[in-house]
Design a protein around this motif. Structure first.
Motif, PDB file in Angstrom:
ATOM      1  N   GLU A 134       0.827  -1.203   0.000  1.00  0.00           N
ATOM      2  CA  GLU A 134       0.000   0.000   0.000  1.00  0.00           C
ATOM      3  C   GLU A 134       0.864   1.257   0.000  1.00  0.00           C
ATOM      4  N   ALA A 135       1.957   1.228   0.777  1.00  0.00           N
ATOM      5  CA  ALA A 135       2.842   2.395   0.846  1.00  0.00           C
ATOM      6  C   ALA A 135       3.503   2.662  -0.497  1.00  0.00           C
ATOM      7  N   LEU A 136       3.883   1.596  -1.203  1.00  0.00           N
ATOM      8  CA  LEU A 136       4.453   1.763  -2.537  1.00  0.00           C
ATOM      9  C   LEU A 136       3.419   2.373  -3.476  1.00  0.00           C
ATOM     10  N   GLU A 137       2.215   1.821  -3.464  1.00  0.00           N
ATOM     11  CA  GLU A 137       1.170   2.356  -4.339  1.00  0.00           C
ATOM     12  C   GLU A 137       0.862   3.805  -3.992  1.00  0.00           C
ATOM     13  N   LEU A 138       0.827   4.134  -2.721  1.00  0.00           N
ATOM     14  CA  LEU A 138       0.603   5.512  -2.304  1.00  0.00           C
ATOM     15  C   LEU A 138       1.659   6.432  -2.907  1.00  0.00           C
ATOM     16  N   THR A 139       2.913   6.039  -2.811  1.00  0.00           N
ATOM     17  CA  THR A 139       4.005   6.844  -3.356  1.00  0.00           C
ATOM     18  C   THR A 139       3.868   7.018  -4.861  1.00  0.00           C
TER      19      THR A 139
END
Length: 275
Positions: free
Chosen positions: A230-235
């Motif tokens: 999720e953090a990767l997609e957010l970035t």
């Protein structure tokens, strides 16, 4: 970490981009954008040109795209001619790939791989808008409401009229509302946006305004509320949404509707589907 490889590959390819007839300009905008953000510049394979019109446009693009003046835009268009769109996309790469690198580092996520060599043939417009943007748009680790809240924050920060005129249908069906979206500009005091949304928005703001100093508590908030995927997609979503800077910079961000908003869907292929 089991993270998707495709977006990393596309980011690496962006680093390798050096259009054969625009090498000095590409080198210039990479240096100018990095200086504006106080981040390391993407590498280049040419000596940088020093044209004032391109320098001023790229610097303002990185600092605050909504403040590009008509004079700056006009001078840039005169200096770049038929290459204006391509150069603007090169400016976007120079502006946002270093931001993503900083965001990944702050979150402890894998770095963008170094490219094997220079790519003088790929079309930057195709790479960014037709490959990277839909690849990220097709990712589904994040819930649709958070994805939409993040998109709308970027729309406001970059003053994109087109983006502000749209509402994603899956997010509306999942609980998004105009009341919630109205709180985005003052999200810290919102009672409709939850802790997950606020953690995401603090990270969005850091990538947009202070990418060289993403505070530990901002990164900690992302780790508290989001998995690594999720953090990767957010970035990556912040970068995908920030492609609106290309339209804003060229004054091509007219809204799709004269009043109100238009509903659309982000398809499974990552492309927008309009009614």
């Amino acid at each position: 970490m089991d993270l998707p490889e495709a977006p990393y590959d596309l980011l690496s390819r962006m680093i390798a981009v050096s259009p054969s007839d625009l090498g000095p300009v590409n080198a210039q905008v990479r240096r100018v954008c990095a200086d504006a953000m106080s981040l390391p510049a993407l590498p280049s394979d040419s000596a940088a040109s020093d044209g004032a019109a391109i320098r001023d446009f790229a610097e303002q693009f990185a600092a605050d795209v909504s403040s590009i003046s008509e004079a700056q835009r006009g001078a840039f268009l005169a200096a770049t001619g038929n290459d204006a769109f391509t150069v603007t996309v090169c400016v976007f790469i120079a502006d946002f790939v270093p931001r993503v690198s900083a965001g990944l580092a702050a979150l402890g996520l894998p770095a963008i791989p170094e490219p094997a060599g220079w790519d003088h043939d790929v079309e930057p417009i195709d790479l960014v808008l037709n490959r990277f943007a839909p690849t990220v748009g097709a990712m589904r680790a994040l819930d649709p409401v958070t994805t939409e809240v993040v998109r709308l924050r970027g729309a406001v920060q970059h003053a994109c009229r087109l983006c502000k005129s749209l509402r994603e249908g899956a997010a509306l069906d999942a609980g998004g509302s105009e009341s919630m979206y109205g709180d985005i500009e003052s999200y810290e005091t919102s009672e409709l946006l939850d802790g997950r949304h606020k953690a995401a928005l603090r990270f969005v703001d850091a990538l947009i305004w202070t990418p060289s100093r993403i505070e530990p508590d901002v990164a900690a908030g992302v780790h508290e509320h989001f998995s690594a995927s999720e953090a990767l997609e957010l970035t990556l979503d912040v970068m995908r949404n920030a492609a609106n800077k290309i339209a804003v910079a060229l004054a091509a961000d007219a809204p799709r509707v004269a009043e109100g908003t238009e509903r659309y869907l982000l398809g499974s292929d990552g492309q927008p589907v309009y009614a």
